[in-house]
Design a protein around this motif. Structure first.
Motif, PDB file in Angstrom:
ATOM      1  N   LYS A  78      72.343  45.541  52.844  1.00 14.85           N
ATOM      2  CA  LYS A  78      71.780  46.712  52.167  1.00 14.85           C
ATOM      3  C   LYS A  78      71.425  46.407  50.718  1.00 14.85           C
ATOM      4  N   TYR A  79      72.171  45.508  50.071  1.00 14.00           N
ATOM      5  CA  TYR A  79      71.861  45.159  48.681  1.00 14.00           C
ATOM      6  C   TYR A  79      70.656  44.222  48.614  1.00 14.00           C
ATOM      7  N   ILE A  80      70.616  43.279  49.505  1.00 20.16           N
ATOM      8  CA  ILE A  80      69.527  42.306  49.521  1.00 20.16           C
ATOM      9  C   ILE A  80      68.195  43.001  49.805  1.00 20.16           C
ATOM     10  N   ASN A  81      68.205  43.938  50.744  1.00 19.78           N
ATOM     11  CA  ASN A  81      66.971  44.632  51.101  1.00 19.78           C
ATOM     12  C   ASN A  81      66.423  45.476  49.952  1.00 19.78           C
ATOM     13  N   ILE A  82      67.271  45.914  49.057  1.00 21.26           N
ATOM     14  CA  ILE A  82      66.853  46.752  47.934  1.00 21.26           C
ATOM     15  C   ILE A  82      66.237  45.923  46.815  1.00 21.26           C
ATOM     16  N   LEU A  83      66.640  44.671  46.700  1.00 22.47           N
ATOM     17  CA  LEU A  83      66.150  43.832  45.611  1.00 22.47           C
ATOM     18  C   LEU A  83      64.640  43.646  45.667  1.00 22.47           C
ATOM     19  N   LYS A  84      64.031  43.646  44.495  1.00 23.45           N
ATOM     20  CA  LYS A  84      62.603  43.363  44.393  1.00 23.45           C
ATOM     21  C   LYS A  84      62.394  41.863  44.602  1.00 23.45           C
ATOM     22  N   ASN A 131      65.967  39.011  34.525  1.00 29.35           N
ATOM     23  CA  ASN A 131      67.257  38.550  35.037  1.00 29.35           C
ATOM     24  C   ASN A 131      68.341  39.581  34.716  1.00 29.35           C
ATOM     25  N   ARG A 132      68.358  40.041  33.478  1.00 27.93           N
ATOM     26  CA  ARG A 132      69.333  41.058  33.073  1.00 27.93           C
ATOM     27  C   ARG A 132      69.174  42.319  33.918  1.00 27.93           C
ATOM     28  N   ALA A 133      67.928  42.741  34.139  1.00 20.86           N
ATOM     29  CA  ALA A 133      67.666  43.941  34.931  1.00 20.86           C
ATOM     30  C   ALA A 133      68.127  43.761  36.380  1.00 20.86           C
ATOM     31  N   CYS A 134      67.872  42.590  36.940  1.00 22.35           N
ATOM     32  CA  CYS A 134      68.295  42.320  38.325  1.00 22.35           C
ATOM     33  C   CYS A 134      69.817  42.328  38.450  1.00 22.35           C
ATOM     34  N   ILE A 135      70.485  41.669  37.520  1.00 26.12           N
ATOM     35  CA  ILE A 135      71.954  41.634  37.540  1.00 26.12           C
ATOM     36  C   ILE A 135      72.519  43.044  37.375  1.00 26.12           C
ATOM     37  N   ASN A 136      71.933  43.808  36.458  1.00 22.83           N
ATOM     38  CA  ASN A 136      72.385  45.191  36.255  1.00 22.83           C
ATOM     39  C   ASN A 136      72.171  46.033  37.506  1.00 22.83           C
ATOM     40  N   LYS A 137      71.053  45.818  38.206  1.00 11.61           N
ATOM     41  CA  LYS A 137      70.783  46.552  39.443  1.00 11.61           C
ATOM     42  C   LYS A 137      71.832  46.208  40.507  1.00 11.61           C
ATOM     43  N   LYS A 161      64.823  38.352  43.883  1.00 10.51           N
ATOM     44  CA  LYS A 161      65.195  37.335  44.865  1.00 10.51           C
ATOM     45  C   LYS A 161      64.824  35.947  44.351  1.00 10.51           C
ATOM     46  N   LYS A 162      63.625  35.822  43.747  1.00  8.22           N
ATOM     47  CA  LYS A 162      63.194  34.533  43.209  1.00  8.22           C
ATOM     48  C   LYS A 162      64.093  34.096  42.055  1.00  8.22           C
ATOM     49  N   LEU A 163      64.416  35.032  41.167  1.00  7.68           N
ATOM     50  CA  LEU A 163      65.266  34.700  40.029  1.00  7.68           C
ATOM     51  C   LEU A 163      66.658  34.283  40.479  1.00  7.68           C
ATOM     52  N   ILE A 164      67.228  35.013  41.428  1.00  8.07           N
ATOM     53  CA  ILE A 164      68.555  34.669  41.951  1.00  8.07           C
ATOM     54  C   ILE A 164      68.510  33.283  42.589  1.00  8.07           C
ATOM     55  N   ASP A 165      67.453  33.029  43.342  1.00  5.72           N
ATOM     56  CA  ASP A 165      67.298  31.722  43.983  1.00  5.72           C
ATOM     57  C   ASP A 165      67.292  30.607  42.947  1.00  5.72           C
ATOM     58  N   ARG A 205      74.897  45.101  39.933  1.00  2.00           N
ATOM     59  CA  ARG A 205      76.165  45.715  39.501  1.00  2.00           C
ATOM     60  C   ARG A 205      76.196  47.200  39.806  1.00  2.00           C
ATOM     61  N   GLU A 206      75.080  47.859  39.533  1.00  3.92           N
ATOM     62  CA  GLU A 206      74.984  49.300  39.786  1.00  3.92           C
ATOM     63  C   GLU A 206      75.179  49.596  41.269  1.00  3.92           C
ATOM     64  N   MET A 207      74.517  48.813  42.125  1.00  2.45           N
ATOM     65  CA  MET A 207      74.651  49.019  43.570  1.00  2.45           C
ATOM     66  C   MET A 207      76.090  48.773  44.015  1.00  2.45           C
ATOM     67  N   LEU A 208      76.720  47.723  43.506  1.00  4.04           N
ATOM     68  CA  LEU A 208      78.095  47.411  43.899  1.00  4.04           C
ATOM     69  C   LEU A 208      79.076  48.461  43.384  1.00  4.04           C
ATOM     70  N   ASN A 209      78.880  48.903  42.161  1.00  2.00           N
ATOM     71  CA  ASN A 209      79.763  49.939  41.603  1.00  2.00           C
ATOM     72  C   ASN A 209      79.603  51.252  42.345  1.00  2.00           C
ATOM     73  N   THR A 210      78.386  51.576  42.738  1.00  2.27           N
ATOM     74  CA  THR A 210      78.138  52.812  43.493  1.00  2.27           C
ATOM     75  C   THR A 210      78.822  52.744  44.845  1.00  2.27           C
ATOM     76  N   SER A 211      78.759  51.586  45.478  1.00  7.45           N
ATOM     77  CA  SER A 211      79.366  51.458  46.813  1.00  7.45           C
ATOM     78  C   SER A 211      80.891  51.406  46.742  1.00  7.45           C
ATOM     79  N   ASN A 212      81.437  50.934  45.606  1.00  6.76           N
ATOM     80  CA  ASN A 212      82.891  50.866  45.464  1.00  6.76           C
ATOM     81  C   ASN A 212      83.487  52.136  44.876  1.00  6.76           C
TER      82      ASN A 212
END
Length: 179
Positions: A122-128, A163-169, A132-136, A171-178
């Protein structure tokens, strides 16, 4: 056995727990390692080293510092990058297409089936796609931000911001799910 109990059993050197962890994570971790080294034999060797490190260092895992899969992923990533650097293959990393990781993430036969089993799909599918390229490049292939900017032909400042925006996104998704 739930994941927390499985991890605790692993930390107490329970071999059955270790076998179960291997069953749950080895395919995903192999896919990540292979995406970095691009060599099946080397990837298999690194996978074995990674699981040896997991066994030997299980007591150092702390759930308050992050998810178990992330801990394993960091071990695999670091071992893969160390292997490549030790063999002088940094330039070959740059020749790998940025789409390699994206393909693995989007391929149900490789990564997504396992990712879904541990709740990552669910997190991977949400990423722009840019995330995905930056994480790679930054995380899995060990590129610096400057190298990433050159590879993607994007200004360094833009790479840092995205990169900062992707990491923040994430974190936001993980914090929301937790939460």
């Amino acid at each position: 056995m739930q994941q927390d109990g499985l991890i605790l059993a692993l930390q107490n050197k329970n071999e059955k727990a270790f076998e179960r962890i291997y069953e749950l994570y080895s395919e995903s971790i192999f896919g990540i390692i292979y995406s970095i080294v691009n060599d099946e034999k080397i990837a298999e060797e690194i996978l074995q080293d990674v699981f040896l490190k997991i066994w030997e260092n299980a007591s150092s895992y702390n759930s308050k510092k992050g998810r178990f899969f992330t801990w394993i992923l960091n071990i695999a990533r670091n071992a893969s990058i160390d292997q490549l650097r030790s063999r002088g293959h940094k330039n070959s990393l740059k020749n790998l297409k940025a789409e390699t990781f994206v393909d693995i993430l989007e391929s149900r036969s490789h990564f997504m089936g396992k990712a879904d089993a541990i709740g990552l799909e669910k997190y991977i599918n949400i990423l722009k796609p840019i995330c995905k390229k930056l994480i790679d490049l930054l995380f899995f292939k060990g590129f610096t931000q400057k190298e990433t900017a050159e590879e993607l032909d994007i200004p360094l400042g833009t790479i840092k911001t995205k990169n900062r925006a992707c990491i923040n996104k994430l974190r936001e998704m993980l914090n929301t799910s937790n939460g």
